[in-house]
Design a protein around this motif. Structure first.
Motif, mmCIF file in Angstrom:
data_model
loop_
_atom_site.group_PDB
_atom_site.id
_atom_site.type_symbol
_atom_site.label_atom_id
_atom_site.label_comp_id
_atom_site.label_asym_id
_atom_site.label_seq_id
_atom_site.Cartn_x
_atom_site.Cartn_y
_atom_site.Cartn_z
ATOM 1 N N SER A 104 0.821 -1.216 0.000
ATOM 2 C CA SER A 104 0.000 0.000 0.000
ATOM 3 C C SER A 104 0.853 1.264 0.000
ATOM 4 N N GLN A 105 2.097 1.178 0.487
ATOM 5 C CA GLN A 105 2.976 2.343 0.492
ATOM 6 C C GLN A 105 3.391 2.772 -0.919
ATOM 7 N N PHE A 106 3.188 1.909 -1.915
ATOM 8 C CA PHE A 106 3.555 2.240 -3.290
ATOM 9 C C PHE A 106 2.374 2.769 -4.111
ATOM 10 N N LEU A 107 1.164 2.790 -3.538
ATOM 11 C CA LEU A 107 0.006 3.273 -4.275
ATOM 12 C C LEU A 107 0.149 4.759 -4.576
ATOM 13 N N GLN A 108 -0.159 5.118 -5.816
ATOM 14 C CA GLN A 108 -0.106 6.511 -6.245
ATOM 15 C C GLN A 108 -1.448 6.866 -6.880
ATOM 16 N N ASP A 109 -1.856 8.125 -6.760
ATOM 17 C CA ASP A 109 -3.123 8.560 -7.340
ATOM 18 C C ASP A 109 -3.180 8.191 -8.819
ATOM 19 N N GLY A 110 -4.278 7.569 -9.221
ATOM 20 C CA GLY A 110 -4.476 7.189 -10.611
ATOM 21 C C GLY A 110 -3.815 5.884 -11.013
ATOM 22 N N MET A 111 -3.132 5.196 -10.097
ATOM 23 C CA MET A 111 -2.447 3.944 -10.422
ATOM 24 C C MET A 111 -3.454 2.849 -10.762
ATOM 25 N N LYS A 112 -3.161 2.106 -11.826
ATOM 26 C CA LYS A 112 -4.016 1.000 -12.240
ATOM 27 C C LYS A 112 -3.551 -0.267 -11.528
ATOM 28 N N VAL A 113 -4.503 -0.989 -10.904
ATOM 29 C CA VAL A 113 -4.211 -2.245 -10.213
ATOM 30 C C VAL A 113 -5.142 -3.327 -10.745
ATOM 31 N N LEU A 114 -4.782 -4.584 -10.504
ATOM 32 C CA LEU A 114 -5.609 -5.713 -10.925
ATOM 33 C C LEU A 114 -6.183 -6.376 -9.682
ATOM 34 N N LEU A 115 -7.505 -6.437 -9.602
ATOM 35 C CA LEU A 115 -8.176 -7.088 -8.477
ATOM 36 C C LEU A 115 -8.758 -8.403 -8.948
ATOM 37 N N GLN A 116 -8.615 -9.443 -8.120
ATOM 38 C CA GLN A 116 -9.275 -10.712 -8.394
ATOM 39 C C GLN A 116 -10.487 -10.785 -7.477
ATOM 40 N N LEU A 117 -11.657 -11.051 -8.076
ATOM 41 C CA LEU A 117 -12.909 -11.065 -7.334
ATOM 42 C C LEU A 117 -13.589 -12.414 -7.470
ATOM 43 N N HIS A 118 -14.267 -12.829 -6.410
ATOM 44 C CA HIS A 118 -15.100 -14.017 -6.447
ATOM 45 C C HIS A 118 -16.493 -13.595 -6.006
ATOM 46 N N GLU A 119 -17.421 -13.644 -6.936
ATOM 47 C CA GLU A 119 -18.809 -13.224 -6.687
ATOM 48 C C GLU A 119 -18.855 -11.820 -6.095
ATOM 49 N N THR A 121 -16.617 -10.252 -4.346
ATOM 50 C CA THR A 121 -15.796 -10.053 -3.155
ATOM 51 C C THR A 121 -14.320 -10.074 -3.548
ATOM 52 N N PRO A 122 -13.549 -9.032 -3.190
ATOM 53 C CA PRO A 122 -12.122 -9.015 -3.529
ATOM 54 C C PRO A 122 -11.363 -10.137 -2.815
ATOM 55 N N ILE A 123 -10.528 -10.856 -3.557
ATOM 56 C CA ILE A 123 -9.735 -11.956 -3.021
ATOM 57 C C ILE A 123 -8.264 -11.540 -2.952
ATOM 58 N N SER A 124 -7.760 -10.896 -4.005
ATOM 59 C CA SER A 124 -6.365 -10.467 -4.010
ATOM 60 C C SER A 124 -6.202 -9.234 -4.889
ATOM 61 N N ILE A 125 -5.065 -8.556 -4.712
ATOM 62 C CA ILE A 125 -4.767 -7.348 -5.485
ATOM 63 C C ILE A 125 -3.340 -7.439 -5.997
ATOM 64 N N ALA A 126 -3.125 -6.945 -7.212
ATOM 65 C CA ALA A 126 -1.784 -6.938 -7.802
ATOM 66 C C ALA A 126 -1.470 -5.531 -8.282
ATOM 67 N N LEU A 127 -0.368 -4.970 -7.772
ATOM 68 C CA LEU A 127 0.100 -3.658 -8.186
ATOM 69 C C LEU A 127 1.047 -3.825 -9.366
ATOM 70 N N PRO A 128 1.370 -2.721 -10.059
ATOM 71 C CA PRO A 128 2.396 -2.822 -11.103
ATOM 72 C C PRO A 128 3.702 -3.328 -10.500
ATOM 73 N N VAL A 129 4.521 -3.962 -11.309
ATOM 74 C CA VAL A 129 5.772 -4.551 -10.837
ATOM 75 C C VAL A 129 6.743 -3.471 -10.356
ATOM 76 N N HIS A 130 6.769 -2.312 -11.043
ATOM 77 C CA HIS A 130 7.667 -1.217 -10.701
ATOM 78 C C HIS A 130 6.905 0.090 -10.587
ATOM 79 N N VAL A 131 7.381 0.988 -9.732
ATOM 80 C CA VAL A 131 6.846 2.351 -9.636
ATOM 81 C C VAL A 131 8.017 3.328 -9.695
ATOM 82 N N VAL A 132 7.715 4.554 -10.132
ATOM 83 C CA VAL A 132 8.720 5.609 -10.186
ATOM 84 C C VAL A 132 8.485 6.540 -9.003
ATOM 85 N N LEU A 133 9.524 6.734 -8.189
ATOM 86 C CA LEU A 133 9.444 7.600 -7.023
ATOM 87 C C LEU A 133 10.648 8.533 -6.997
ATOM 88 N N ALA A 134 10.452 9.719 -6.413
ATOM 89 C CA ALA A 134 11.543 10.685 -6.302
ATOM 90 C C ALA A 134 12.276 10.492 -4.977
#
Length: 188
Positions: A104-119, A121-134
């Protein structure tokens, strides 16, 4: 959900069993000298992570299930609540910071993530492999240290402290791996 026979269970399948969602890890077909053949199956609960060994006879039916994968966009954080928007229908969903975990410390406004849902209900979340930070702060380099292949500490814009090569200065944008928070390279 589709019903499959107990002897058709294979590794990688996701099944509904005893009120939970289980991933099939290993299977072994067993044909004892006495009695009927069965499939010895090792299951892993995808929510709790617990493991279970179960025997399924060929005539037993099991519910195979699927997870829906959807793209969401991170909108904002409010305390321990993170808000995401479904990119298809613009519905918003709130998840706890605990659900996302250390990433969660890598989340940035507007970042696209992939959620896996079952009926739904969120089961898991995947962030991009890399992020750019200053880099906001970086330890100074001691004279002669640049010749040695050492690393120095630096603080990123999200408050995370990581090790970076000696040539990284404050204000430099770098690429960081979201899996473990390590330096990858200087951003272009």
């Amino acid at each position: 959900m589709a019903k499959i026979a107990g002897n058709e269970i294979r590794p990688g399948l996701l099944i509904a069993h005893e009120g939970g969602l289980w991933l099939v890890v290993k299977t072994q077909a067993v044909k004892p000298g006495k009695g009927g053949a069965y499939n010895q199956v090792e299951l892993k609960n995808i929510i709790t992570g617990s493991k279970l060994n179960v025997r399924f006879r060929a005539d037993e039916g099991v519910e195979e299930t699927w997870l829906e994968k959807k793209d969401f966009q991170f909108l904002y954080a409010s305390g321990d609540t993170l808000t995401f928007m479904d990119l298809e229908n613009y519905d918003q969903i709130e998840l706890s910071r605990e659900f996302v975990g250390d990433q969660s410390q890598f989340l940035q406004d507007g970042m696209k993530v992939l959620l896996q849902l079952h009926e739904g209900t969120p089961i898991s979340i995947a962030l991009p492999v890399h992020v750019v930070l200053a880099v906001t702060e970086a330890d100074p380099v001691m004279r002669g240290q640049t010749a040695a292949p050492g690393y120095k500490s630096a603080t990123l814009e999200n408050g995370l402290r990581i090790h970076v090569p000696p040539f990284i200065e404050p204000g430099t944008k770098i690429v960081v791996a979201t899996a473990d928070g390590t330096y990858v390279r200087r951003a272009e």
